[in-house]
Scaffold this motif. Sequence first.
Motif, short mmCIF file in Angstrom:
data_model
loop_
_atom_site.label_atom_id
_atom_site.label_comp_id
_atom_site.label_asym_id
_atom_site.label_seq_id
_atom_site.Cartn_x
_atom_site.Cartn_y
_atom_site.Cartn_z
N SER A 170 46.34 68.93 -6.06
CA SER A 170 47.15 67.75 -5.76
C SER A 170 46.24 66.53 -5.58
CB SER A 170 47.97 67.97 -4.49
OG SER A 170 48.61 66.76 -4.10
N PRO A 171 46.44 65.49 -6.36
CA PRO A 171 45.66 64.26 -6.19
C PRO A 171 45.81 63.66 -4.80
CG PRO A 171 46.83 64.22 -8.28
CD PRO A 171 47.36 65.39 -7.51
N LEU A 172 46.91 63.96 -4.13
CA LEU A 172 47.13 63.44 -2.78
C LEU A 172 46.09 63.98 -1.80
CD1 LEU A 172 51.02 63.58 -2.51
CD2 LEU A 172 49.59 61.54 -2.76
N LEU A 173 45.66 65.24 -2.01
CA LEU A 173 44.64 65.81 -1.13
C LEU A 173 43.32 65.05 -1.28
CD1 LEU A 173 45.28 69.65 -1.68
CD2 LEU A 173 45.82 68.28 0.35
N VAL A 174 42.94 64.78 -2.51
CA VAL A 174 41.70 64.04 -2.76
C VAL A 174 41.83 62.62 -2.22
CG1 VAL A 174 40.14 63.16 -4.54
CG2 VAL A 174 41.17 65.42 -4.79
N SER A 175 42.99 62.01 -2.41
CA SER A 175 43.22 60.65 -1.91
C SER A 175 43.08 60.61 -0.39
CB SER A 175 44.61 60.16 -2.32
OG SER A 175 44.70 60.03 -3.72
N GLY A 176 43.59 61.64 0.28
CA GLY A 176 43.47 61.71 1.74
C GLY A 176 42.02 61.81 2.18
N ALA A 177 41.23 62.63 1.49
CA ALA A 177 39.81 62.77 1.83
C ALA A 177 39.05 61.48 1.55
CB ALA A 177 39.20 63.94 1.05
N LEU A 178 39.38 60.83 0.44
CA LEU A 178 38.75 59.55 0.13
C LEU A 178 39.15 58.47 1.14
CD1 LEU A 178 39.02 59.43 -3.78
CD2 LEU A 178 36.96 59.82 -2.41
N PHE A 179 40.39 58.55 1.60
CA PHE A 179 40.87 57.61 2.61
C PHE A 179 40.02 57.71 3.88
CE2 PHE A 179 43.65 56.90 6.33
CZ PHE A 179 43.96 55.57 6.13
N LEU A 180 39.65 58.94 4.26
CA LEU A 180 38.81 59.14 5.43
C LEU A 180 37.39 58.64 5.20
CD1 LEU A 180 39.89 62.74 6.55
CD2 LEU A 180 40.56 60.56 7.58
N SER A 181 37.03 58.40 3.94
CA SER A 181 35.68 57.94 3.60
C SER A 181 35.53 56.43 3.68
CB SER A 181 35.32 58.40 2.19
OG SER A 181 35.43 59.79 2.04
N LEU A 182 36.58 55.72 4.07
CA LEU A 182 36.59 54.26 3.94
C LEU A 182 35.97 53.49 5.10
CD1 LEU A 182 40.13 53.70 2.36
CD2 LEU A 182 37.92 53.22 1.31
N ALA A 183 35.29 54.19 6.01
CA ALA A 183 34.70 53.46 7.14
C ALA A 183 33.65 52.47 6.68
CB ALA A 183 34.10 54.43 8.14
N HIS A 184 33.03 52.76 5.53
CA HIS A 184 32.02 51.85 5.00
C HIS A 184 31.94 52.05 3.49
CE1 HIS A 184 28.12 49.92 4.28
NE2 HIS A 184 28.29 49.31 5.45
N PRO A 185 31.82 50.97 2.71
CA PRO A 185 31.78 51.12 1.25
C PRO A 185 30.68 52.06 0.77
CG PRO A 185 32.07 48.82 1.84
CD PRO A 185 31.83 49.55 3.11
N PHE A 186 29.51 52.05 1.43
CA PHE A 186 28.43 52.94 1.02
C PHE A 186 28.83 54.40 1.18
CE2 PHE A 186 24.83 55.60 2.28
CZ PHE A 186 24.05 55.52 1.14
N LEU A 187 29.46 54.75 2.30
CA LEU A 187 29.89 56.13 2.53
C LEU A 187 30.95 56.55 1.51
CD1 LEU A 187 30.08 56.19 6.43
CD2 LEU A 187 28.37 57.28 4.98
N PHE A 188 31.83 55.62 1.18
CA PHE A 188 32.86 55.92 0.19
C PHE A 188 32.24 56.24 -1.17
CE2 PHE A 188 35.62 54.35 -3.25
CZ PHE A 188 36.72 55.18 -3.07
N ILE A 189 31.31 55.39 -1.63
CA ILE A 189 30.66 55.62 -2.92
C ILE A 189 29.83 56.89 -2.88
CG2 ILE A 189 28.98 54.70 -4.56
CD1 ILE A 189 31.66 53.26 -4.57
#
Length: 238
Positions: A170-189
């Motif tokens: 489910s793409p929603l699962l990945v989206s949720g994990a990526l959402f948690l990665s948004l504290a800083h752009p470097f961590l997200f990338i």
Amino acid sequence: MSKSNGVLILAMIIGNALIWSGIYGTNGTIIQRDFNFPLGNDNFEKNYYPLWNDLTSQSNIERFPRIPLMSPFLILSYIGLEMSWITKVLIVSSYTFLTLVVFTFLTQLLKFLNFEQEKKHSYLLLIRAFIAAYNPVNLQFLGNISFLISLAALPLLLFIILRYLKKSFSPLLVSGALFLSLAHPFLFIMNLLIALVFGVLVYYKEFKLLLKKATLSMITFVLLFAWFIIPYYYFPTT
């Protein structure tokens, strides 16, 4: 979830609570990214709310992606829980989450490698998860607790790739994990790139499947969370 795993997760929660049982509230100032203000409910709320107040300021640009991660603790502040207890809940829950996702990922990795997991191996994985959670790098992020949550999103992403990529993905699962990665752009990338490299290494024989599902996941994520980009358009140097 098996009974033994339930016991291990309970031990994980208790262990993290005991590790941080010695922390006490203070009326001083914690000088870190998430708490660089005199410790108090009013200051905590003003630091993260309102969401759209003066978004062009550098401090709000930096804090904006962390607001969703801090929102449960803002709610605790609004209902009257003292800031000293909110800090304890925030730290214990963050390290418990980090320990849990590392343990879950390692367990899934052994299954993927067709390694016959015995009960003693589960305890070894639990110890390994605590070591991963309390390494010097993660302890450095103690004052940047939203960063810690974003770091924890990486093993969560890797678990999703192992567990769901070839099944009911489910793409929603990945989206949720990526959402948690948004504290800083470097961590997200960083999380995004490591997850992609990990996926290629694991499923190199099924690259088309990986590419298809990765593309679908990114489209889903962008459609759900593109509004996060809005503040950056008002701050050209960013």
